[in-house]
Design a protein around this motif. Structure first.
Motif, PDB file in Angstrom:
ATOM      1  N   UNK A  34      -9.159 -17.388   2.528  1.00 56.53           N
ATOM      2  CA  UNK A  34     -10.422 -16.657   2.521  1.00 56.53           C
ATOM      3  C   UNK A  34     -10.457 -15.545   3.559  1.00 56.53           C
ATOM      4  N   UNK A  35      -9.771 -15.749   4.695  1.00 55.31           N
ATOM      5  CA  UNK A  35      -9.876 -14.789   5.801  1.00 55.31           C
ATOM      6  C   UNK A  35      -8.760 -13.750   5.818  1.00 55.31           C
ATOM      7  N   UNK A  36      -7.560 -14.081   5.325  1.00 55.56           N
ATOM      8  CA  UNK A  36      -6.464 -13.107   5.446  1.00 55.56           C
ATOM      9  C   UNK A  36      -6.168 -12.335   4.168  1.00 55.56           C
ATOM     10  N   UNK A  37      -6.850 -12.656   3.079  1.00 54.69           N
ATOM     11  CA  UNK A  37      -6.629 -11.899   1.846  1.00 54.69           C
ATOM     12  C   UNK A  37      -6.983 -10.429   2.058  1.00 54.69           C
ATOM     13  N   UNK A  38      -6.016  -9.556   1.805  1.00 50.50           N
ATOM     14  CA  UNK A  38      -6.221  -8.127   1.989  1.00 50.50           C
ATOM     15  C   UNK A  38      -5.862  -7.602   3.366  1.00 50.50           C
ATOM     16  N   UNK A  39      -5.394  -8.474   4.255  1.00 48.32           N
ATOM     17  CA  UNK A  39      -5.038  -8.072   5.618  1.00 48.32           C
ATOM     18  C   UNK A  39      -3.662  -7.393   5.620  1.00 48.32           C
ATOM     19  N   UNK A  40      -3.572  -6.213   6.215  1.00 42.87           N
ATOM     20  CA  UNK A  40      -2.314  -5.467   6.253  1.00 42.87           C
ATOM     21  C   UNK A  40      -1.217  -6.160   7.049  1.00 42.87           C
ATOM     22  N   UNK A  41      -1.598  -7.108   7.892  1.00 45.95           N
ATOM     23  CA  UNK A  41      -0.594  -7.820   8.694  1.00 45.95           C
ATOM     24  C   UNK A  41       0.094  -8.932   7.908  1.00 45.95           C
ATOM     25  N   UNK A  42      -0.293  -9.152   6.661  1.00 41.80           N
ATOM     26  CA  UNK A  42       0.341 -10.195   5.854  1.00 41.80           C
ATOM     27  C   UNK A  42       1.795  -9.853   5.520  1.00 41.80           C
ATOM     28  N   UNK A  43       2.071  -8.583   5.245  1.00 41.85           N
ATOM     29  CA  UNK A  43       3.413  -8.122   4.847  1.00 41.85           C
ATOM     30  C   UNK A  43       3.935  -8.936   3.656  1.00 41.85           C
ATOM     31  N   UNK A  44       3.106  -9.030   2.626  1.00 43.17           N
ATOM     32  CA  UNK A  44       3.459  -9.776   1.413  1.00 43.17           C
ATOM     33  C   UNK A  44       3.357  -8.855   0.205  1.00 43.17           C
ATOM     34  N   UNK A  45       4.409  -8.865  -0.607  1.00 46.80           N
ATOM     35  CA  UNK A  45       4.422  -8.156  -1.886  1.00 46.80           C
ATOM     36  C   UNK A  45       4.592  -9.209  -2.973  1.00 46.80           C
ATOM     37  N   UNK A  46       3.799  -9.104  -4.040  1.00 44.29           N
ATOM     38  CA  UNK A  46       3.883 -10.115  -5.085  1.00 44.29           C
ATOM     39  C   UNK A  46       3.697  -9.499  -6.459  1.00 44.29           C
ATOM     40  N   UNK A  47       4.294 -10.154  -7.445  1.00 43.19           N
ATOM     41  CA  UNK A  47       4.038  -9.854  -8.851  1.00 43.19           C
ATOM     42  C   UNK A  47       3.357 -11.083  -9.429  1.00 43.19           C
ATOM     43  N   UNK A  48       2.099 -10.925  -9.817  1.00 42.81           N
ATOM     44  CA  UNK A  48       1.325 -12.068 -10.275  1.00 42.81           C
ATOM     45  C   UNK A  48       1.282 -12.156 -11.792  1.00 42.81           C
ATOM     46  N   UNK A  49       1.361 -13.395 -12.279  1.00 34.33           N
ATOM     47  CA  UNK A  49       1.117 -13.720 -13.681  1.00 34.33           C
ATOM     48  C   UNK A  49      -0.168 -14.529 -13.674  1.00 34.33           C
ATOM     49  N   UNK A  50      -1.278 -13.841 -13.856  1.00 35.27           N
ATOM     50  CA  UNK A  50      -2.602 -14.405 -13.589  1.00 35.27           C
ATOM     51  C   UNK A  50      -3.251 -14.872 -14.884  1.00 35.27           C
ATOM     52  N   UNK A  60       4.369   0.547 -14.399  1.00 34.41           N
ATOM     53  CA  UNK A  60       5.224   1.485 -13.685  1.00 34.41           C
ATOM     54  C   UNK A  60       4.323   2.262 -12.737  1.00 34.41           C
ATOM     55  N   UNK A  61       4.415   1.915 -11.452  1.00 30.85           N
ATOM     56  CA  UNK A  61       3.457   2.469 -10.497  1.00 30.85           C
ATOM     57  C   UNK A  61       4.162   2.907  -9.224  1.00 30.85           C
ATOM     58  N   UNK A  62       3.656   3.991  -8.619  1.00 28.14           N
ATOM     59  CA  UNK A  62       4.164   4.411  -7.317  1.00 28.14           C
ATOM     60  C   UNK A  62       3.560   3.507  -6.249  1.00 28.14           C
ATOM     61  N   UNK A  63       4.428   2.780  -5.527  1.00 30.62           N
ATOM     62  CA  UNK A  63       3.984   1.853  -4.491  1.00 30.62           C
ATOM     63  C   UNK A  63       4.869   2.060  -3.267  1.00 30.62           C
ATOM     64  N   UNK A  64       4.290   2.552  -2.203  1.00 32.72           N
ATOM     65  CA  UNK A  64       5.039   2.794  -0.967  1.00 32.72           C
ATOM     66  C   UNK A  64       5.005   1.519  -0.114  1.00 32.72           C
ATOM     67  N   UNK A  65       6.155   0.886   0.026  1.00 38.73           N
ATOM     68  CA  UNK A  65       6.241  -0.378   0.755  1.00 38.73           C
ATOM     69  C   UNK A  65       6.821  -0.215   2.159  1.00 38.73           C
ATOM     70  N   UNK A  66       6.897   0.999   2.636  1.00 36.03           N
ATOM     71  CA  UNK A  66       7.506   1.247   3.952  1.00 36.03           C
ATOM     72  C   UNK A  66       6.823   0.459   5.051  1.00 36.03           C
ATOM     73  N   UNK A  67       5.501   0.418   5.054  1.00 39.96           N
ATOM     74  CA  UNK A  67       4.768  -0.289   6.103  1.00 39.96           C
ATOM     75  C   UNK A  67       4.580  -1.767   5.796  1.00 39.96           C
ATOM     76  N   UNK A  68       5.047  -2.194   4.631  1.00 39.38           N
ATOM     77  CA  UNK A  68       4.848  -3.590   4.208  1.00 39.38           C
ATOM     78  C   UNK A  68       6.105  -4.426   4.432  1.00 39.38           C
ATOM     79  N   UNK A  69       7.247  -3.911   4.012  1.00 43.05           N
ATOM     80  CA  UNK A  69       8.495  -4.664   4.114  1.00 43.05           C
ATOM     81  C   UNK A  69       9.009  -4.681   5.553  1.00 43.05           C
TER      82      UNK A  69
END
Length: 353
Positions: A117-133, A217-226
């Motif tokens: 509940x508290x960390x969803x959307x936090x930039x410090x997570x450093x998580x990339x995911x592909x969801x099958x929702x 097919x989307x432009x996603x810059x992961x430089x600050x994430x990975x």
């Protein structure tokens, strides 16, 4: 080393493929387990509010620290979602790239076992995911209850599309719908091109060649994430409804195309009868120790009760005058033992003497 050389060096050891998971040394926690036939099951379809994680045991270099640029990566896996009820499921499967393979303080249900509940959307997570929702959560702006999405540090997808695929046909480019909870195996490809910061995700039924047109097919810059070292794996959860989330095969590569899975070697999905048998076995595993414990406690209580009753039966009553002058009679216990329980065979005379 320049960027190309660093990428080549990285790709030489950063790849694996599992056509089934027999002998796989994955880090499993929660409900995740590898079944005897080699299939990876993240959650079962008889327990609510559950989390399952399965991560490759060692990290991979996702960021070239010398140039502060991310590496490309590619993965492919075959999955199947078997809901308890044919028209209702929760919550889905996510392929995830995380700083650690040990996720703690995460929630089930709509949080996929990746966030809370508290960390969803936090930039410090450093998580990339592909969801099958397979559920529609309005707080995350889900487009429907049957979609594929790309998530960065949270579950509000940066790109999403209804589950579907484009046939490899010159005469038909119309996307065809797929149901993620159809209990049918499907294959998904997720490819990140770091040079062009392009993230492609492609979905298709099993035994259908990878469509040339990706679903996303989307432009996603992961430089600050990975980060320089990250882990890859799967996360899944159940909520108010349940579902069995399976991974049949998995391929991954850094800076290269993931190796094609050998579909003929993948394990078969368990039948509903087999699932029912496993469920019954699991219940026995839980209930048997409880039954034995209750039985042992009952036996102990009965034994103590009988001993106390026997002790009271043979208890000797000592009157006040006997404490001063000493006992002037035989104890009941002594008489009982001497006469074999007052047996008629041991009577010496008649009357009260």
């Amino acid at each position: 080393l320049d960027i190309a050389e660093a990428a080549a060096e990285s790709s030489s050891f950063s790849r694996f493929v599992y056509n089934g998971f027999h002998g796989a040394k994955l880090n499993l926690n929660g409900a995740a387990e590898i079944l005897p036939n080699g299939i990876l099951r993240l959650t079962n379809n008889y327990k609510k509010q559950e989390i399952g994680h399965a991560f490759y045991p060692t990290s991979f270099p996702f960021l070239n620290s010398s140039f502060d640029e991310p590496f490309s990566f590619s993965t492919s896996f075959v999955f199947a979602i078997v809901p308890q009820y044919s028209d209702l499921s929760s919550e889905g499967i996510a392929f995830a790239v995380c700083p650690s393979g040990d996720l703690s303080a995460v929630f089930p249900s709509q949080y996929f076992g990746l966030f809370n509940l508290t960390n969803n959307g936090d930039d410090t997570n450093h998580i990339v995911a592909v969801e099958l929702d397979t559920t529609q959560t309005t707080e995350f702006n889900d487009i429907n209850d049957n979609h594929v999405g790309i998530d960065v540090n949270g579950l509000t997808s940066v790109a999403a599309a209804p589950a579907s695929f484009a046939p490899n046909s010159l005469f038909d480019s119309q996307f065809q719908n797929l149901s993620l909870i159809s209990a049918m195996p499907m294959q998904i490809w997720a490819d990140y091109d770091a040079k062009n910061i392009r993230f492609n995700v492609t979905l298709a039924p099993l035994n259908v060649k990878k469509p040339s047109l990706p679903l996303l097919s989307s432009k996603v810059n992961l430089t600050s994430v990975l980060l320089p070292d990250m882990y890859v794996g799967f996360s899944s959860s159940t909520g108010a409804a349940t579902a069995a989330h399976y991974i049949l095969g998995w391929s991954f590569a850094m800076n290269d195309k993931a190796e094609e899975l050998k579909l003929s070697e993948l394990p078969a999905l368990p039948t509903r009868e087999q699932e029912a048998a496993v469920k019954k076995t699991k219940l026995w595993v839980i209930l048997l120790p409880i039954t034995i414990a209750v039985l042992l406690v009952s036996i102990s209580i009965i034994t103590v009760t009988m001993l106390l009753k026997r002790r009271r039966k043979f208890a000797e009553l000592i009157e006040e005058w006997e404490t001063e002058y000493g006992p002037h009679r035989f104890s009941y216990r002594t008489l009982y033992q001497a006469t074999g329980g007052f047996s008629n065979d041991n009577i010496l005379g008649n009357g009260g003497f």
